[in-house]
Design a protein around this motif. Structure first.
Motif, short mmCIF file in Angstrom:
data_model
loop_
_atom_site.label_atom_id
_atom_site.label_comp_id
_atom_site.label_asym_id
_atom_site.label_seq_id
_atom_site.Cartn_x
_atom_site.Cartn_y
_atom_site.Cartn_z
N ARG A 151 17.60 24.23 27.02
CA ARG A 151 16.33 23.77 26.97
C ARG A 151 15.87 22.69 26.10
NH1 ARG A 151 12.41 28.69 25.22
NH2 ARG A 151 12.92 29.73 27.32
N HIS B 256 14.46 19.12 26.83
CA HIS B 256 13.32 18.76 26.12
C HIS B 256 13.46 17.55 25.38
CE1 HIS B 256 9.49 18.65 24.01
NE2 HIS B 256 10.22 18.80 23.02
N PRO C 150 7.79 13.15 25.80
CA PRO C 150 6.91 13.93 26.57
C PRO C 150 5.88 13.40 27.06
CG PRO C 150 7.60 14.64 24.31
CD PRO C 150 8.08 13.62 24.48
#
Ligand code: CUA
Length: 352
Positions: free
Chosen positions: A116, A120, A125
């Motif tokens: 994960r 990420h 983002p």
């Protein structure tokens, strides 16, 4: 074969415990060291450090359990001098299942957060408003370019706190590795290839970095500093760097320089000597592209990729004989006289 006397074995064990104790103590010191990755100062470093600590705690627990079982088995099934064969149970399905399932669960437990986090960190983002920085590794220094701001600098990266910084990284010669442990894990920079990295620094301060891939004689001297500012201070730094490229400021510097012959001499030597062939310096009309950009050089805290404080004494020594201060450096020894070196040093340090 001679047996080791028991007293000598005891002293070896004592020394072992002493060494273990010292490593634990130095471990405490390590946690607060300027390049300690277990003292994160940014969300990316924190995520990576937490993953590491998750493994450390889980694996420590496994070590304790396995050691306890081993010690129990050694004691429980010790030789009682009766020559009796202990109970044998080959191919017990229950045991086979238990010691297959437990490791699989452990691996899943570690893999889920790791995969994960990997996804990420793979891309910036959504919705981030990053400062874009292009990093290029050279033997043995770092070039930092801010394409949106028109700024180029070397070895000292300035960024604002609490804002994403998005890096595109490459190398001009061999493989280096860009690493500022308290802000993020390392990433290789490869010639002819772009890699990417992002981070966010929590608060203003100075963070130390280091090339982490052996790249030649001065690999260990290929350091860097990240100077994290408040948003206002960062904007002020950007303004000063942009101003250093404006003709208006060059004219103002002209006035200052007319008042000081030694600075004028330094600038003339820089322009007419070998310096301008390798370095960019707007104030001296130099556009060389081989060595570090020297605009606003007087603002730098360090010389020679973070190895020496940027003082006049060090700068004079550096210009005179760079390889003496940094083995393997590409900048050659200077042909300037000591007086000329003084003028060039004073001139460079006046650029702020
Ligand atoms: Cu660059 Cu090691």
């Amino acid at each position: 074969m001679s047996m080791t006397p028991l007293s000598s074995t005891r002293s070896t064990v004592k020394k072992g415990f002493l060494a273990l104790g010292i490593s634990f103590l130095s471990g405490c010191e390590f946690a607060n060291a300027p390049q300690s990755f277990i003292a994160p100062e940014g969300q990316v470093a924190r995520l990576q450090s937490d993953l590491f600590m998750l493994s450390v705690w889980l694996l420590s627990a496994i070590l304790v359990v396995v050691t306890a079982l081993l010690v129990y088995a050694l004691w429980r099934y010790r030789d009682r001098g009766d020559d009796k064969m202990p109970y044998q149970n080959p191919g017990d399905v229950r045991f086979e299942v238990v010691w297959t399932v437990i490791p699989v669960l452990i691996i899943i437990f570690l893999a889920v957060p790791t995969v994960r986090a990997t996804y990420h960190l793979a891309s910036l983002p959504a919705g981030a408003d990053p400062v874009e920085v292009k990093v290029t590794g050279y033997q043995y220094w770092w070039k930092f370019e801010y394409p949106d701001l028109g700024i180029v600098t070397a070895n000292e990266l300035h960024i604002p706190a609490n804002r994403h910084v998005n890096f595109k990284l490459t190398s001009a010669d061999v493989i280096h590795s860009f690493w500022v442990p308290r802000l993020a894990g390392k990433i290789d920079v490869n010639p002819g290839q772009k890699t990417g990295l992002w981070w966010v620094a929590d608060r203003p301060g100075v963070y130390y970095g280091q090339c982490a891939e052996y790249c030649g004689t001065s690999h260990a001297n290929m350091r860097m500093r990240v100077i994290v500012h408040t948003e206002d201070d960062f904007n002020a730094w950007v303004d000063s760097m942009v101003a250093a490229r404006q003709p208006a400021v060059a004219a103002a510097t002209d006035n200052a320089i007319q008042e000081s012959d030694i600075l004028a001499q330094g600038r003339r030597l820089f322009t007419e000597g070998a310096c301008a062939a390798c370095h960019t310096l707007h104030d001296a009309g130099a556009t060389g592209n081989i060595g570090p950009d020297l605009n606003n050089f007087g603002q730098r805290q360090t010389l020679a990729a973070g190895v020496y404080p940027n003082t006049e004494e060090n700068l004079r020594r550096w210009i005179k004989d760079p390889p003496e201060m940094k083995p393997g450096v590409l900048m050659p020894r200077s042909t300037f006289s000591d007086d000329e070196i003084e003028a060039v040093s004073k001139y460079l340090l006046s650029l702020k």
